[in-house]
Design an enzyme around this catalytic site. Sequence first.
Site, short mmCIF file in Angstrom:
data_model
loop_
_atom_site.label_atom_id
_atom_site.label_comp_id
_atom_site.label_asym_id
_atom_site.label_seq_id
_atom_site.Cartn_x
_atom_site.Cartn_y
_atom_site.Cartn_z
N ARG A 97 0.82 -1.19 0.00
CA ARG A 97 0.00 0.00 0.00
C ARG A 97 0.86 1.26 0.00
O ARG A 97 0.64 2.20 -0.76
CB ARG A 97 -0.89 -0.03 1.24
CG ARG A 97 -1.79 1.11 1.41
CD ARG A 97 -3.01 0.94 0.59
NE ARG A 97 -3.53 2.26 0.27
CZ ARG A 97 -4.76 2.52 -0.06
NH1 ARG A 97 -5.61 1.54 -0.13
NH2 ARG A 97 -5.14 3.73 -0.32
N LEU A 137 -13.61 4.93 0.26
CA LEU A 137 -12.52 4.06 -0.20
C LEU A 137 -11.97 4.54 -1.52
O LEU A 137 -12.69 5.02 -2.38
CB LEU A 137 -13.05 2.63 -0.39
CG LEU A 137 -13.71 1.96 0.80
CD1 LEU A 137 -14.19 0.57 0.41
CD2 LEU A 137 -12.76 1.84 1.96
N ASP A 138 -10.66 4.38 -1.72
CA ASP A 138 -10.13 4.66 -3.05
C ASP A 138 -10.07 3.36 -3.84
O ASP A 138 -10.48 2.31 -3.36
CB ASP A 138 -8.77 5.36 -2.96
CG ASP A 138 -7.71 4.45 -2.37
OD1 ASP A 138 -6.63 4.97 -2.03
OD2 ASP A 138 -7.94 3.24 -2.24
N SER A 139 -9.54 3.44 -5.05
CA SER A 139 -9.62 2.25 -5.91
C SER A 139 -8.78 1.10 -5.37
O SER A 139 -9.12 -0.07 -5.57
CB SER A 139 -9.21 2.60 -7.35
OG SER A 139 -7.97 3.28 -7.36
N ASP A 190 -8.34 0.42 -2.14
CA ASP A 190 -9.16 -0.16 -1.07
C ASP A 190 -10.26 -1.02 -1.65
O ASP A 190 -10.58 -2.09 -1.12
CB ASP A 190 -9.82 0.94 -0.22
CG ASP A 190 -8.80 1.77 0.51
OD1 ASP A 190 -8.97 3.00 0.56
OD2 ASP A 190 -7.84 1.18 1.04
#
Lengths: 83, 121
Positions: free
Chosen positions: A40, B77-79, B81
Amino acid sequence: MNPRKLSGLQKDALRLYRDCLRAIEKKPEESRARFQAFARHEFEKNIASLRRTDVKAIEHLLRVGRRRLEQYQSPNVRDITIV
Amino acid sequence: MFRLASLRIASARVLATRPTAVRRTVMPALALRWYSAGNGLHHSVVLDQIFQVLHDFDKIHKENISSGADFSIALGLDSLDTLKLIMAIEAFSVEIPDEDAMRITTVAATINYIQGRDDAR
Protein backbone atom coordinates in the site's frame (compact mmCIF):
# COMPACT_ATOMS: atom_id res chain seq x y z
CA MET A 1 -13.90 10.77 -7.42
CA ASN A 2 -13.48 8.82 -10.66
CA PRO A 3 -16.09 8.44 -13.38
CA ARG A 4 -15.04 4.81 -13.78
CA LYS A 5 -13.74 5.14 -17.31
CA LEU A 6 -10.39 3.70 -16.43
CA SER A 7 -7.50 4.30 -18.75
CA GLY A 8 -5.32 1.38 -19.81
CA LEU A 9 -2.64 2.65 -17.51
CA GLN A 10 -4.96 2.84 -14.52
CA LYS A 11 -6.08 -0.69 -15.21
CA ASP A 12 -2.49 -1.89 -15.33
CA ALA A 13 -1.79 -0.28 -11.98
CA LEU A 14 -4.89 -1.84 -10.45
CA ARG A 15 -3.95 -5.18 -11.95
CA LEU A 16 -0.50 -4.97 -10.39
CA TYR A 17 -1.97 -4.08 -7.00
CA ARG A 18 -4.41 -6.95 -7.23
CA ASP A 19 -1.60 -9.36 -8.05
CA CYS A 20 0.22 -8.03 -4.99
CA LEU A 21 -2.86 -8.71 -2.85
CA ARG A 22 -3.06 -12.24 -4.18
CA ALA A 23 0.62 -12.83 -3.47
CA ILE A 24 0.12 -11.49 0.06
CA GLU A 25 -2.61 -14.06 0.65
CA LYS A 26 0.04 -16.74 0.24
CA LYS A 27 2.34 -15.23 2.85
CA PRO A 28 2.38 -16.50 6.46
CA GLU A 29 -0.53 -15.12 8.42
CA GLU A 30 1.56 -13.21 10.99
CA SER A 31 3.37 -11.17 8.37
CA ARG A 32 0.48 -10.47 6.02
CA ALA A 33 -0.41 -7.12 7.59
CA ARG A 34 3.17 -5.92 7.16
CA PHE A 35 3.28 -7.00 3.54
CA GLN A 36 -0.06 -5.33 2.95
CA ALA A 37 1.12 -2.09 4.55
CA PHE A 38 4.29 -2.21 2.48
CA ALA A 39 2.47 -2.73 -0.82
CA ARG A 40 0.00 0.00 0.00
CA HIS A 41 2.79 2.39 0.97
CA GLU A 42 4.72 1.75 -2.23
CA PHE A 43 1.69 2.60 -4.33
CA GLU A 44 0.70 5.58 -2.19
CA LYS A 45 4.03 7.34 -2.33
CA ASN A 46 3.99 7.32 -6.11
CA ILE A 47 0.34 8.26 -6.41
CA ALA A 48 1.14 11.40 -4.46
CA SER A 49 4.03 12.50 -6.63
CA LEU A 50 2.78 11.56 -10.09
CA ARG A 51 0.35 13.10 -12.46
CA ARG A 52 -1.92 10.95 -14.57
CA THR A 53 -0.19 12.24 -17.67
CA ASP A 54 3.30 11.09 -16.68
CA VAL A 55 2.88 8.05 -18.88
CA LYS A 56 6.55 7.16 -19.20
CA ALA A 57 7.15 7.47 -15.48
CA ILE A 58 4.09 5.40 -14.65
CA GLU A 59 5.06 2.69 -17.11
CA HIS A 60 8.52 2.58 -15.63
CA LEU A 61 7.18 2.25 -12.09
CA LEU A 62 4.79 -0.48 -13.17
CA ARG A 63 7.65 -2.43 -14.73
CA VAL A 64 9.80 -2.05 -11.64
CA GLY A 65 6.85 -2.89 -9.43
CA ARG A 66 6.11 -6.03 -11.40
CA ARG A 67 9.71 -7.16 -11.10
CA ARG A 68 9.76 -6.54 -7.36
CA LEU A 69 6.51 -8.44 -6.98
CA GLU A 70 8.08 -11.39 -8.76
CA GLN A 71 10.96 -11.32 -6.31
CA TYR A 72 8.95 -10.82 -3.14
CA GLN A 73 6.33 -13.39 -3.94
CA SER A 74 8.86 -16.18 -3.63
CA PRO A 75 7.88 -18.43 -0.71
CA ASN A 76 11.35 -17.85 0.75
CA VAL A 77 10.33 -14.27 1.54
CA ARG A 78 8.33 -14.74 4.71
CA ASP A 79 8.32 -11.37 6.38
CA ILE A 80 9.05 -7.74 5.68
CA THR A 81 10.15 -4.83 7.81
CA ILE A 82 9.78 -1.16 7.08
CA VAL A 83 12.63 0.92 8.37
CA MET B 1 -37.66 -24.35 -25.71
CA PHE B 2 -38.97 -23.45 -22.29
CA ARG B 3 -42.33 -22.54 -23.68
CA LEU B 4 -42.70 -26.01 -25.19
CA ALA B 5 -41.58 -27.69 -21.97
CA SER B 6 -44.03 -25.68 -19.90
CA LEU B 7 -46.86 -26.43 -22.27
CA ARG B 8 -46.13 -30.11 -21.91
CA ILE B 9 -46.11 -29.83 -18.11
CA ALA B 10 -49.27 -27.77 -18.17
CA SER B 11 -51.02 -30.24 -20.37
CA ALA B 12 -49.91 -33.20 -18.22
CA ARG B 13 -51.27 -31.48 -15.11
CA VAL B 14 -54.51 -30.60 -16.73
CA LEU B 15 -55.04 -34.16 -17.92
CA ALA B 16 -54.21 -35.56 -14.48
CA THR B 17 -56.62 -33.41 -12.51
CA ARG B 18 -59.47 -32.71 -14.87
CA PRO B 19 -60.82 -35.25 -17.30
CA THR B 20 -62.60 -32.60 -19.34
CA ALA B 21 -60.53 -30.44 -21.68
CA VAL B 22 -59.82 -27.02 -20.24
CA ARG B 23 -58.15 -24.09 -21.93
CA ARG B 24 -54.67 -23.55 -20.45
CA THR B 25 -54.05 -20.09 -19.13
CA VAL B 26 -51.20 -20.64 -16.71
CA MET B 27 -47.64 -21.71 -17.52
CA PRO B 28 -46.41 -23.50 -14.39
CA ALA B 29 -42.70 -23.46 -15.27
CA LEU B 30 -42.61 -19.70 -15.90
CA ALA B 31 -44.77 -18.98 -12.86
CA LEU B 32 -42.06 -20.54 -10.68
CA ARG B 33 -39.51 -17.79 -11.35
CA TRP B 34 -38.22 -15.95 -8.32
CA TYR B 35 -35.90 -12.99 -8.08
CA SER B 36 -32.70 -14.62 -6.94
CA ALA B 37 -31.38 -15.54 -10.38
CA GLY B 38 -29.92 -18.78 -11.64
CA ASN B 39 -27.69 -19.62 -8.72
CA GLY B 40 -30.56 -19.42 -6.22
CA LEU B 41 -28.78 -16.88 -4.03
CA HIS B 42 -31.28 -14.52 -2.49
CA HIS B 43 -30.65 -10.79 -2.47
CA SER B 44 -30.73 -10.62 1.34
CA VAL B 45 -28.27 -13.50 1.73
CA VAL B 46 -25.72 -11.79 -0.49
CA LEU B 47 -26.35 -8.47 1.24
CA ASP B 48 -25.63 -10.03 4.63
CA GLN B 49 -22.37 -11.48 3.38
CA ILE B 50 -21.30 -8.13 1.99
CA PHE B 51 -22.24 -6.28 5.17
CA GLN B 52 -20.17 -8.74 7.16
CA VAL B 53 -17.15 -8.03 5.00
CA LEU B 54 -17.75 -4.28 5.28
CA HIS B 55 -17.96 -4.59 9.07
CA ASP B 56 -14.63 -6.37 9.27
CA PHE B 57 -12.94 -3.89 6.95
CA ASP B 58 -11.01 -1.64 9.30
CA LYS B 59 -11.07 1.41 7.06
CA ILE B 60 -14.86 1.62 6.96
CA HIS B 61 -16.94 3.40 9.59
CA LYS B 62 -19.94 1.29 10.60
CA GLU B 63 -22.43 4.13 10.37
CA ASN B 64 -21.77 4.55 6.66
CA ILE B 65 -22.64 0.99 5.74
CA SER B 66 -25.89 0.72 3.81
CA SER B 67 -27.29 -1.20 0.89
CA GLY B 68 -27.14 1.91 -1.26
CA ALA B 69 -23.55 2.72 -0.36
CA ASP B 70 -21.10 3.76 -3.02
CA PHE B 71 -17.59 2.61 -2.13
CA SER B 72 -15.81 5.87 -2.81
CA ILE B 73 -18.55 8.35 -1.87
CA ALA B 74 -20.27 6.76 1.12
CA LEU B 75 -17.43 4.60 2.41
CA GLY B 76 -14.48 6.80 1.54
CA LEU B 77 -12.52 4.06 -0.20
CA ASP B 78 -10.13 4.66 -3.05
CA SER B 79 -9.62 2.25 -5.91
CA LEU B 80 -6.89 0.32 -4.09
CA ASP B 81 -9.16 -0.16 -1.07
CA THR B 82 -11.97 -1.27 -3.34
CA LEU B 83 -9.78 -3.99 -4.81
CA LYS B 84 -8.96 -5.21 -1.34
CA LEU B 85 -12.64 -5.16 -0.41
CA ILE B 86 -13.59 -7.18 -3.47
CA MET B 87 -10.96 -9.75 -2.60
CA ALA B 88 -12.55 -10.16 0.82
CA ILE B 89 -15.93 -10.63 -0.83
CA GLU B 90 -14.44 -13.21 -3.18
CA ALA B 91 -13.77 -15.40 -0.18
CA PHE B 92 -17.53 -15.81 0.19
CA SER B 93 -18.63 -16.32 -3.35
CA VAL B 94 -16.75 -16.46 -6.61
CA GLU B 95 -13.38 -15.60 -7.98
CA ILE B 96 -13.83 -12.22 -9.64
CA PRO B 97 -11.62 -11.47 -12.66
CA ASP B 98 -9.73 -8.18 -12.83
CA GLU B 99 -11.95 -6.63 -15.48
CA ASP B 100 -15.09 -7.19 -13.44
CA ALA B 101 -13.45 -6.17 -10.18
CA MET B 102 -12.51 -2.79 -11.61
CA ARG B 103 -16.10 -2.10 -12.57
CA ILE B 104 -17.77 -2.78 -9.22
CA THR B 105 -18.06 0.43 -7.24
CA THR B 106 -21.19 0.09 -5.10
CA VAL B 107 -22.87 -2.40 -2.78
CA ALA B 108 -25.73 -2.76 -5.25
CA ALA B 109 -23.35 -3.52 -8.11
CA THR B 110 -21.67 -6.19 -6.00
CA ILE B 111 -24.96 -7.91 -5.26
CA ASN B 112 -26.00 -7.80 -8.90
CA TYR B 113 -22.69 -9.26 -9.95
CA ILE B 114 -22.78 -12.14 -7.47
CA GLN B 115 -26.35 -12.97 -8.34
CA GLY B 116 -25.43 -13.00 -11.99
CA ARG B 117 -22.73 -15.62 -11.57
CA ASP B 118 -23.89 -19.20 -11.92
CA ASP B 119 -21.08 -20.53 -9.76
CA ALA B 120 -21.65 -18.31 -6.74
CA ARG B 121 -22.55 -19.69 -3.34
